[in-house]
Scaffold this motif. Structure first.
Motif, PDB file in Angstrom:
ATOM      1  N   PHE A 129       0.823  -1.204   0.000  1.00  0.00           N
ATOM      2  CA  PHE A 129       0.000   0.000   0.000  1.00  0.00           C
ATOM      3  C   PHE A 129       0.862   1.262   0.000  1.00  0.00           C
ATOM      4  N   ILE A 130       1.869   1.294   0.842  1.00  0.00           N
ATOM      5  CA  ILE A 130       2.719   2.486   0.926  1.00  0.00           C
ATOM      6  C   ILE A 130       3.575   2.629  -0.311  1.00  0.00           C
ATOM      7  N   GLY A 131       4.033   1.516  -0.870  1.00  0.00           N
ATOM      8  CA  GLY A 131       4.702   1.563  -2.159  1.00  0.00           C
ATOM      9  C   GLY A 131       6.186   1.866  -2.097  1.00  0.00           C
ATOM     10  N   ASP A 132       6.812   1.773  -3.263  1.00  0.00           N
ATOM     11  CA  ASP A 132       8.254   1.939  -3.375  1.00  0.00           C
ATOM     12  C   ASP A 132       8.698   3.389  -3.225  1.00  0.00           C
ATOM     13  N   SER A 133       7.750   4.320  -3.308  1.00  0.00           N
ATOM     14  CA  SER A 133       8.152   5.728  -3.247  1.00  0.00           C
ATOM     15  C   SER A 133       8.517   6.176  -1.837  1.00  0.00           C
TER      16      SER A 133
END
Length: 239
Positions: A129-133
């Motif tokens: 959900f938070i992701g690679d960014s």
């Protein structure tokens, strides 16, 4: 980012909101209502010797809280910077892109189920959900793994999700800069652009090309630079 603001001559105060960082994570969603948290901030400022209006920068739930602050207690704020989140009314009336990007909230407001889903598999869904960014996802997972912390984070949604569309939000009388990263996975551009419809004070909108939702961590120099320019402009004009 705070360091860059201090280099620009600003005194900074970074708050750990309830449930995050070193703040406590009280049980019960009422402790995460924006009105309740704002009451705590109102008590904190004079305790720190701050007796005049402050400049406020908010991101994500911090931006929701900063909007709540400028809309309900404009006397407390001189100038305002909101990252990713626009005026609450503009958010509520945003288009289908924002509805699509916000669909995760429907899970987050369900007690127990959301905790089980998000914590399963070593917080696998949190990572997705938070992701690679996000530049430090391991620290995020470690923080959420502490007792009560995942529920505390979800309680921000449970305490404010249903009241936001029903509230009669006033127009904004505090000069505000809106900043939206162009690759934000959770906030659509129309809710930021349309914020101008609810402003009775100076308003400026800046896009941050190439960055995602976690721009304060990914691009602290750029965010701080835009913020210093906006806050400094207010000082120069005597506002």
């Amino acid at each position: 980012m705070a360091g860059r603001l201090r280099e620009g001559g600003r005194r900074t105060l970074s708050l750990d909101l309830p449930g995050f960082g070193e703040s406590s994570a009280p049980a019960g969603r009422a402790n995460y209502r924006a009105a309740h948290v704002l009451e705590q901030i109102e008590q904190l400022l004079p305790a720190l010797g701050i007796d005049g209006p402050v400049d406020v920068i908010g991101h994500d739930w911090g931006a929701y809280l900063s909007w709540y602050m400028v809309l309900t207690r404009p006397d407390l704020v001189r100038r305002h910077v909101a990252l990713s989140v626009g005026h609450p009314r503009a958010f509520v009336l945003s288009g289908w892109e924002q509805k699509r990007k916000s669909r995760y909230m429907l899970l987050f407001v369900i007690p127990d189920l959301a905790e089980r889903v998000m914590a399963a598999g070593g917080f696998r869904r949190v990572r997705k959900f938070i992701g690679d960014s996000h530049p430090d996802i391991d620290t995020v997972v470690a923080d959420l793994s502490r007792p009560g912390r995942l529920t505390a984070g979800l309680n921000w949604y449970r305490a404010n999700f249903f009241s936001t569309p029903l509230r009669r939000w006033p127009r904004c009388r505090v000069p505000t800069l809106g900043i939206l990263p162009t690759e934000d996975d959770y906030l659509a551009e129309d809710q930021m652009i349309n914020t101008r419809r609810y402003m009775d004070a100076d308003w400026r909108y800046e896009r941050l090309p190439g960055f995602g939702h976690w721009a304060p961590l990914q691009a602290p120099e750029q965010v701080a630079g835009l913020s210093l320019d906006w806050l400094g402009a207010g000082a120069a004009s005597g506002s």
